[in-house]
Design a protein around this motif. Structure first.
Motif, mmCIF file in Angstrom:
data_model
loop_
_atom_site.group_PDB
_atom_site.id
_atom_site.type_symbol
_atom_site.label_atom_id
_atom_site.label_comp_id
_atom_site.label_asym_id
_atom_site.label_seq_id
_atom_site.Cartn_x
_atom_site.Cartn_y
_atom_site.Cartn_z
ATOM 1 N N LYS A 13 81.047 39.238 50.618
ATOM 2 C CA LYS A 13 79.859 39.887 51.157
ATOM 3 C C LYS A 13 80.164 41.370 51.362
ATOM 4 O O LYS A 13 81.273 41.738 51.736
ATOM 5 N N ASN A 14 79.117 42.200 51.126
ATOM 6 C CA ASN A 14 79.346 43.656 51.214
ATOM 7 C C ASN A 14 78.121 44.344 51.820
ATOM 8 O O ASN A 14 77.491 45.188 51.206
ATOM 9 N N GLY A 15 77.788 43.950 53.047
ATOM 10 C CA GLY A 15 76.668 44.561 53.733
ATOM 11 C C GLY A 15 75.323 44.082 53.197
ATOM 12 O O GLY A 15 75.226 43.073 52.498
ATOM 13 N N LYS A 16 74.284 44.841 53.545
ATOM 14 C CA LYS A 16 72.937 44.479 53.107
ATOM 15 C C LYS A 16 72.247 45.683 52.475
ATOM 16 O O LYS A 16 72.507 46.825 52.843
ATOM 17 N N LYS A 17 71.347 45.385 51.560
ATOM 18 C CA LYS A 17 70.504 46.396 50.922
ATOM 19 C C LYS A 17 69.055 45.991 51.069
ATOM 20 O O LYS A 17 68.641 44.921 50.605
ATOM 21 N N LYS A 18 68.295 46.834 51.762
ATOM 22 C CA LYS A 18 66.870 46.582 51.976
ATOM 23 C C LYS A 18 66.634 45.187 52.557
ATOM 24 O O LYS A 18 65.737 44.449 52.132
ATOM 25 N N GLY A 19 67.493 44.819 53.508
ATOM 26 C CA GLY A 19 67.330 43.552 54.199
ATOM 27 C C GLY A 19 67.883 42.355 53.470
ATOM 28 O O GLY A 19 67.781 41.226 53.971
ATOM 29 N N LYS A 20 68.495 42.519 52.304
ATOM 30 C CA LYS A 20 69.034 41.404 51.538
ATOM 31 C C LYS A 20 70.555 41.505 51.462
ATOM 32 O O LYS A 20 71.115 42.603 51.395
ATOM 33 N N GLN A 21 71.191 40.328 51.449
ATOM 34 C CA GLN A 21 72.647 40.285 51.431
ATOM 35 C C GLN A 21 73.192 40.858 50.125
ATOM 36 O O GLN A 21 72.801 40.461 49.028
ATOM 37 N N ASN A 22 74.096 41.812 50.257
ATOM 38 C CA ASN A 22 74.743 42.415 49.103
ATOM 39 C C ASN A 22 76.138 41.818 48.933
ATOM 40 O O ASN A 22 76.821 41.505 49.905
ATOM 41 N N HIS A 23 76.554 41.627 47.683
ATOM 42 C CA HIS A 23 77.869 41.063 47.383
ATOM 43 C C HIS A 23 78.641 42.019 46.468
ATOM 44 O O HIS A 23 78.043 42.844 45.773
ATOM 45 N N ILE A 24 79.972 41.828 46.460
ATOM 46 C CA ILE A 24 80.820 42.610 45.569
ATOM 47 C C ILE A 24 81.839 41.689 44.897
ATOM 48 O O ILE A 24 82.386 40.767 45.524
ATOM 49 N N CYS A 25 82.029 41.917 43.630
ATOM 50 C CA CYS A 25 83.000 41.133 42.870
ATOM 51 C C CYS A 25 84.393 41.752 43.056
ATOM 52 O O CYS A 25 84.586 42.952 42.796
ATOM 53 N N VAL A 26 85.351 40.949 43.502
ATOM 54 C CA VAL A 26 86.707 41.440 43.734
ATOM 55 C C VAL A 26 87.368 41.807 42.409
ATOM 56 O O VAL A 26 88.153 42.749 42.317
ATOM 57 N N ALA A 27 87.004 41.103 41.356
ATOM 58 C CA ALA A 27 87.654 41.308 40.066
ATOM 59 C C ALA A 27 87.245 42.616 39.400
ATOM 60 O O ALA A 27 88.085 43.376 38.922
#
Length: 230
Positions: A13-27
């Motif tokens: 998980k990487n915070g939120k954008k415009k109220g939606k959960q943002n994710h980040i790929c570790v790879a």
């Protein structure tokens, strides 16, 4: 959950954008959210309604107030359609008597006058050819290049000095009384396009926009419908 870029499953998980959960790929470092909103846009019927309003005396900002679509979007639609439409449609029958006239309007400001020169068949409805420019012979010449191919028995116009420079001797009738057809067509232009209405706050900002508007209106008057921009 998989990364849409590399397919890896090591996601944080990487915070939120415009109220939606943002994710980040570790790879690979790609950021994304679970579900994106569907692409915004207007359906064809909505575009058609706006363009029909435009060719029925509504200005761009008037359409914006009524339909809630930004006026620049409607401008883009008019340009997109106008660039694809012909200036006019070939007459179903070659005119035997032609009528010629000029319609004054403005471009850029009320100080910058331009003229729409129009040509019609004396016996049938519809503008068959037109040009936009000043009131000189140079502006009229391209219109005459089209009209002269009709080989009419005669041409009816007012007494403006440019016409005798092109119309052969004996083929011109100077008579405002017999110009009811072309004057009626010019009145229809003023009636349907807000930018051509007398004493209006609407006027064209460019010659190209004026031409696009005329093409769209002539198509509408002929087919009782408007094309839908892509």
């Amino acid at each position: 959950m998989q990364c849409p870029e590399c397919g890896a499953t090591h996601i944080r998980k990487n915070g939120k954008k415009k109220g939606k959960q943002n994710h980040i790929c570790v790879a690979c470092g790609r950021q994304f959210i679970d579900q994106y909103d569907p692409p915004r846009g207007y359906c064809d019927e909505f575009k058609r309604e706006c363009l029909r309003m435009y060719v029925n005396q509504s200005g761009f900002r008037s359409i914006e107030r009524v339909k809630g679509v930004h006026h620049t979007t409607v401008i883009t639609w008019v340009k997109a359609v106008g660039e694809l439409l012909p200036d006019a449609y070939d007459p179903e029958t070659v005119p035997e008597v032609g009528e010629l006239d000029e319609l004054q309007t403005f471009v850029g400001s009320k100080k910058n006058k331009v003229w729409i020169w129009t040509a019609v068949n004396h016996f049938t409805q519809g503008i068959l050819a037109w040009v936009v420019g000043d009131r000189s012979a140079e502006t009229f010449a391209p219109l005459w290049a089209i009209v002269s191919l009709w080989n009419c028995f005669f041409y009816i116009s007012d007494g403006y000095a440019v016409y005798p420079q092109f119309i052969p001797d004996g083929d011109q009738i100077v008579s405002k009384t017999d110009m009811t057809r072309v004057e009626g067509e010019n009145t229809r232009l003023r009636h349907y396009l807000a930018r051509l209405t007398r004493k209006t706050l609407c006027y064209s900002k460019s010659v190209d926009m004026l031409k696009h508007s005329i093409r769209l209106l002539l198509h509408y008057l002929k087919f009782n419908d408007v094309p839908v921009p892509a």
